[in-house]
Scaffold this motif. Structure first.
Motif, PDB file in Angstrom:
ATOM      1  N   ILE A  14       1.348   3.711 -11.895  1.00 59.87           N
ATOM      2  CA  ILE A  14       1.019   4.761 -10.926  1.00 59.87           C
ATOM      3  C   ILE A  14      -0.470   4.773 -10.627  1.00 59.87           C
ATOM      4  CG2 ILE A  14       0.987   7.273 -10.623  1.00 59.87           C
ATOM      5  CD1 ILE A  14       3.705   7.312 -11.936  1.00 59.87           C
ATOM      6  N   ARG A  15      -1.255   4.335 -11.602  1.00 57.60           N
ATOM      7  CA  ARG A  15      -2.699   4.290 -11.362  1.00 57.60           C
ATOM      8  C   ARG A  15      -3.099   3.063 -10.540  1.00 57.60           C
ATOM      9  NH1 ARG A  15      -4.851   6.037 -17.286  1.00 57.60           N
ATOM     10  NH2 ARG A  15      -4.490   8.270 -17.065  1.00 57.60           N
ATOM     11  N   VAL A  20       1.139   1.991  -5.564  1.00 55.27           N
ATOM     12  CA  VAL A  20       1.255   3.270  -4.865  1.00 55.27           C
ATOM     13  C   VAL A  20       1.410   3.036  -3.367  1.00 55.27           C
ATOM     14  CG1 VAL A  20       0.062   5.403  -4.302  1.00 55.27           C
ATOM     15  CG2 VAL A  20       0.033   4.533  -6.641  1.00 55.27           C
ATOM     16  N   TRP A  21       0.544   2.166  -2.830  1.00 52.24           N
ATOM     17  CA  TRP A  21       0.616   1.931  -1.390  1.00 52.24           C
ATOM     18  C   TRP A  21       1.932   1.293  -0.974  1.00 52.24           C
ATOM     19  CZ3 TRP A  21      -1.640   4.485   2.069  1.00 52.24           C
ATOM     20  CH2 TRP A  21      -2.891   5.049   1.826  1.00 52.24           C
ATOM     21  N   VAL A  26       7.328   1.663   1.424  1.00 49.56           N
ATOM     22  CA  VAL A  26       8.782   1.559   1.274  1.00 49.56           C
ATOM     23  C   VAL A  26       9.434   2.920   1.542  1.00 49.56           C
ATOM     24  CG1 VAL A  26      10.625   1.236  -0.439  1.00 49.56           C
ATOM     25  CG2 VAL A  26       8.784  -0.442  -0.245  1.00 49.56           C
ATOM     26  N   PHE A  27       8.838   3.966   0.972  1.00 45.52           N
ATOM     27  CA  PHE A  27       9.390   5.309   1.144  1.00 45.52           C
ATOM     28  C   PHE A  27       9.426   5.707   2.623  1.00 45.52           C
ATOM     29  CE2 PHE A  27       8.643   9.922   1.505  1.00 45.52           C
ATOM     30  CZ  PHE A  27       9.763  10.391   0.847  1.00 45.52           C
ATOM     31  N   VAL A  28       8.277   5.506   3.299  1.00 49.01           N
ATOM     32  CA  VAL A  28       8.196   5.915   4.708  1.00 49.01           C
ATOM     33  C   VAL A  28       9.199   5.124   5.560  1.00 49.01           C
ATOM     34  CG1 VAL A  28       6.717   5.917   6.749  1.00 49.01           C
ATOM     35  CG2 VAL A  28       5.832   6.726   4.561  1.00 49.01           C
ATOM     36  N   ALA A 181       9.138   3.416 -12.886  1.00 48.09           N
ATOM     37  CA  ALA A 181       8.257   3.322 -11.725  1.00 48.09           C
ATOM     38  C   ALA A 181       9.073   3.208 -10.435  1.00 48.09           C
ATOM     39  CB  ALA A 181       7.333   2.126 -11.868  1.00 48.09           C
ATOM     40  N   LEU A 182      10.135   2.413 -10.537  1.00 46.73           N
ATOM     41  CA  LEU A 182      10.993   2.250  -9.369  1.00 46.73           C
ATOM     42  C   LEU A 182      11.658   3.578  -9.014  1.00 46.73           C
ATOM     43  CD1 LEU A 182      11.538  -0.278  -7.773  1.00 46.73           C
ATOM     44  CD2 LEU A 182      13.679  -0.558  -9.002  1.00 46.73           C
ATOM     45  N   GLY A 183      12.032   4.304 -10.080  1.00 44.85           N
ATOM     46  CA  GLY A 183      12.643   5.609  -9.869  1.00 44.85           C
ATOM     47  C   GLY A 183      11.702   6.548  -9.126  1.00 44.85           C
TER      48      GLY A 183
END
Lengths: 483, 479
Positions: A14-15, A20-21, A26-28, A181-183
């Motif tokens: 996460i750091r 993160v990017w 992927v989320f967007v 992390a994937l979660g």
């Protein structure tokens, strides 16, 4: 210990700005694709429901006319979609959306959306499934490539080993960390898409499209979990065995390119080489030749018509069609249709069988690419695969056969003693006959049928899972601070 | 000096085993792409020829029958091909075909989803059934392994593989300090490296594509095709330079090789996979086409409304039955055609708003895509290469417009005779207008491609300029 390693991995990931990017992208993309998909799905559904109703009204209120004219007027069948289609449009852009059901002809579902699309279509459709099938694997590789190789390069692996951390626990901890992390990325995706789905498909009480919906949803989630787990296991194994993290990354990206981009295209070529698709002309020619032998119901002077008449008269032991206990015209129409049924079963049935064989060849390539297997399963469960399109076409055709049989039977019974001209032009049926033809109805395949059809892909995905974890288990034993 | 560096680089590259794997595989892919495209072109050629032959045969058979009838052969009313109504509506037909250009092998483009031949009769083109080529939807969705795929997707990957560590590898292996102690600026080193790799990869792409295309398609040697071959070479060089520019810019950042590889892969994924797919989604969402379902319904409702308004009914001439069945049938059929053509025109007029909306939306969508393609060099290249093959969406739109015009011509030709309730003369049957496809003029196509070439040039120039400016600030001491 495993838990602690996993926590540390999660924190480190996460750091890491890169993760993160990528995760945000992927989320967007996922949310956008799902949002647009859900909206399109609900619009299409509304349109289809109105059209189904309108078409039924038109059929019932077509007025008094000859049953054969009604057969030519025909009915339209609209291909329904199951709710998961908004997540995975599968092959929908390349299959027809509606099928015209009329006398004499088995029409195929027409109007593939891809025909009307812009050239950009060929780069692919941004859908929830595309994000999960093509981009999430990259996220997994990005997450895992340096997990062991990176520690080795930084010299921290040596320290870990010296502290007596068991190799197995280290690797399982890393794997759990990757999962966490994937979660972090995927759980919000699932949550938001569930909300969107609830907003857009609420009130979809249609029992037909909802056949086995919870089971399909559960299996599709399982399929993706297995897919991601296999890839994570593979990536971790590569990270353990690679000389450097750069080498691990290169190998994984190479695998992604070959398995995700090249194999699907090449498998399409191989399948066509093995099982040739006939051209539309060859098919039209076979159909025409097959139907030429028919009784030519519309052409009383045609030799076939005369021969058929003679045969029927002999069979019933009468000298004139007027003496038959039914209308000869109705019988001739039906005989012509029945010959058509046989010809269409051979030709279009043959095409469907060819497609199935081709698809089996493609599925075989799943042994080399889990991407192929997951695409097959995901589209099957979403009701957007070729089987589904074929099921729809077959349902349309059996509806058509029932419709023309009802209409011809009516001519046969009620135009008794009429001449060819009077039976075709003079005899009129009315709404009571149109009502005898039931409304078109199509039930998507249930979960059992889908699983049964895709046993091979399920097996292949299972192989990737066991293979991936087997490899990880063996690799874990070889974790070393130096190679 | 640059030549010397290139020679040294070549010696190094020649000792890398990866060179001997990557380049031959790439060459094989290129050759496979050419072969696939060429096979597709002959498939299209065969289909188009078959369609034309079928239409010709149809016309010939009718003339043959007419000659026999004129010579006095006995025949029923329904057998006479000269009756205008049935001839215009279902007995007569033309196949409007779009024969592939000699350059068709360059890219399959839209030609696997958009039909290259269409059956034309009286009925609206929209209602014409069973005209699609048969193809497994899974194969269509997978996309073709043609030259354009190899060039757009794989060509940049090879460039990335060969150039992601142009500078970083020197730094990581400790040779950079040595290099920079020479009286040569960094950007010259990079230039030399790019020239060598570019010469190799771009040369291979252009060479194999063009030689392969020309050998397997000798008809491309005509001047009308050769300019397209030249344009293909220019596009490939610019697209390749763009990716080398990206490599320069990334290397100039002075990061580790692994980071460079990641950044370059990310740019590839973004520009080749994500951006075009997002643009596609945007085009569809901002300018959604009216659903085909709505169009079918509009047509059905139009038919219904027109029939009600005109009080349409099929005439049953029981009064003529005493004379003969044949006479009654003839009267009924003639009456039907007299009524049905104007009826259909009326119905189409009622349904026309949605068809117009469909066409205008489709144009808007395509314009939108045309404008937004400038956001991704991959999209520009894809569209430009499809144009060269005459397989772009624009090319098919043009074909469909020509067919629509011809369809109008067909209707006009038959309308009067049907309304006069007469048979056509033999000469009139001979003179039924036929369809000939006129490909868009070289000037029009070249004009569109010129825009793409300029855009690609700007992209390439921008990244190369950026890369080399960064290189001037390159500090070997970093890291």
């Amino acid at each position: 210990m495993i838990w602690r390693i996993a926590q540390k991995e999660l924190l480190e990931t996460i750091r890491d700005g890169r993760f993160v990017w990528t995760g945000v992208v992927v989320f967007v993309l996922f949310i956008t694709a799902i949002g647009v998909g859900a909206q399109r799905y609900s619009e299409d559904r509304a349109l289809r429901q109105v059209a189904e109703q309108e078409d039924r009204e038109l059929w019932l209120n077509q007025g008094d006319k000859g049953p054969h004219s009604a057969g030519h007027y025909g009915v339209y069948a609209f291909k329904p979609a199951t709710p998961l289609a908004f997540f995975d449009p599968g092959f929908n852009d390349y299959t027809g959306t509606l099928q015209y059901l009329e006398a004499h002809r088995e029409n195929q579902a027409s109007y593939k959306p891809a025909t009307d699309a812009t050239a950009l279509q060929r780069f692919g459709d941004l859908s929830g499934a595309m994000v999960l099938q093509l981009l999430t694997p990259l996220l997994i590789f990005l997450l895992c490539f340096g997990m062991i190789a990176g520690e080795r390069e930084d010299g921290t692996l040596r320290q870990l080993m010296s502290m007596g951390v068991p190799k197995m626990k280290l690797v399982w901890g890393k794997a759990a960390g990757a999962g966490l992390a994937l979660g972090v990325v995927l759980i919000p995706c699932i949550f938001v898409s569930a909300v969107l789905a609830a907003l857009f498909i609420q009130g979809d009480g249609d029992p037909h499209t909802m056949v086995d919906f919870p089971a399909k949803l559960a299996v599709i989630v399982l399929v993706y979990l297995v897919f991601f787990a296999s890839l994570a296991a593979l990536a971790l194994s590569v990270s353990i065995r690679a000389r450097s993290s750069a080498a691990a990354l290169t190998a994984l990206i190479g695998f992604w390119i070959v398995a995700g981009l090249l194999i699907p295209r090449m498998s399409a070529d191989v399948s066509k080489l093995m099982y040739d698709t006939p051209s539309a002309f060859e098919l039209a020619d076979t159909i025409q030749k097959g139907r030429e032998a028919g009784p030519r119901a519309h052409e009383p002077n045609h030799p076939n018509h005369i021969a058929f008449k003679k045969k029927v008269l002999e069979e019933y032991g009468v000298d004139d069609v007027d003496d038959l206990p039914f209308s000869f015209v109705g019988l001739a129409f039906q005989a012509d249709e029945e010959l058509g049924f046989k010809v269409f079963d051979e030709t279009f049935g043959g095409i469907r069988r060819t497609f199935e064989k081709q698809n089996r060849v493609r599925q075989f390539f799943g042994l080399f690419s889990p991407f192929v297997a997951v695409k097959t399963l995901s589209s099957a469960l979403s009701g957007t695969d070729v089987h589904y399109a074929n099921d729809f076409s077959k349902a349309g055709e059996s509806y058509r056969r029932n419709m023309v049989t009802i209409l011809n039977e009516d001519i046969k019974q009620n135009a008794t003693g009429m001449t060819q001209y009077s039976a075709e032009w003079g005899y009129r049926a009315n709404k009571s006959l149109w009502e005898k033809v039931p409304p078109f109805d199509f039930d998507p395949p249930g979960i059992q049928t889908i699983l049964g059809r895709n046993m091979f892909s399920i097996f292949v995905l299972f192989l990737w899972l066991t293979g991936g974890f087997g490899l990880l288990y063996m690799s874990a034993k070889r974790v070393d601070s130096q190679l | 000096m640059i030549a010397k560096i290139m020679t040294n680089e070549w010696t190094l590259l020649a000792r890398e085993w990866a060179t001997y794997i990557a380049l031959p595989i790439y060459a094989v892919f290129l050759a496979y792409g050419v072969a696939n495209g060429t096979a597709w072109k002959s498939f299209l050629q065969e289909n188009v020829a078959e369609a034309k032959a079928l239409a010709n045969e149809g016309f010939e058979k009718k003339l043959d029958k007419i000659d026999k009838i004129i010579a006095g052969e006995e025949h029923s009313f329904s057998e006479d091909p000269r009756v205008a109504g049935p001839l215009a509506r279902y007995k007569g037909y033309e196949f409007a075909t779009k024969p592939p250009l000699p350059t068709a092998a360059i890219a399959i483009g839209q030609s696997d989803v958009a039909p290259s031949y269409l059956k034309v009769q009286w009925r609206p083109m929209f209602k014409q059934q069973n005209v699609d080529e048969i193809e497994n939807p899974e194969n269509l969705a997978a996309g073709a392994f043609d030259l354009s795929f190899v060039l757009i997707y794989l060509f940049p990957l090879l460039i990335i593989a060969l150039s992601y560590n142009m500078l970083s590898a020197e730094r990581e292996s400790g040779t950079q300090v040595l290099l920079l102690s020479q009286p040569v600026p960094v950007h010259k080193f990079v230039l030399a490296k790019i020239l060598l790799r570019g010469g190799l990869v771009i040369g291979l792409a252009v060479g194999i594509s063009i030689i392969g295309l020309l050998i397997s398609n000798p008809d491309m040697l005509a001047p009308s095709s050769l300019w397209r071959v030249g344009a293909l070479a220019v596009i490939l060089v610019l697209y390749g330079l763009f990716w080398f520019g990206v490599a320069t810019a990334v290397n100039a950042m002075g990061q580790k090789s692994a980071t460079n590889a990641l950044v370059m892969m990310a740019s590839w994924i973004f520009l080749v996979l994500i951006a075009p797919a997002v643009l596609n989604l945007a085009a569809k969402s901002f300018y959604p086409l009216p659903s085909r379902i709505e169009m079918v319904q509009a047509m059905r409702l139009g038919d219904e409304q027109a029939a009600k308004e005109s009080g349409f009914e099929r005439a049953y001439r029981a009064d003529l039955l005493r004379k003969s069945e044949e006479a009654a049938l003839e009267a009924s059929v003639n009456d039907f055609y007299l009524k049905v053509l104007p009826l259909e025109k009326q119905a189409e007029a009622i349904a026309s708003p949605i068809f117009e909306k469909f066409e205008s939306r489709k144009k808007q969508q395509q314009n939108f895509a045309e404008n937004l393609k400038y956001l991704s060099p991959a999209a520009i290249t894809q569209i430009a290469i499809s144009e060269l093959a005459n397989h772009s969406a624009a090319n098919f739109n043009d074909f469909n417009e020509q067919v629509a015009q011809y369809h109008e011509e067909w209707r006009n030709y038959f309308f009067q005779p049907v309304m006069e309730n007469r048979k056509l003369s033999r000469a009139e049957v001979v003179n039924i207008p036929r369809f000939t496809y006129e490909p868009e003029s070289d000037g029009v196509v070249a004009g569109r491609i010129f825009g793409n070439v300029v855009a690609l040039f700007l992209f390439a120039a921008a990244v190369i300029w950026f890369g080399f400016t960064q290189l001037r600030r390159y500090s070997p001491a970093k890291r």
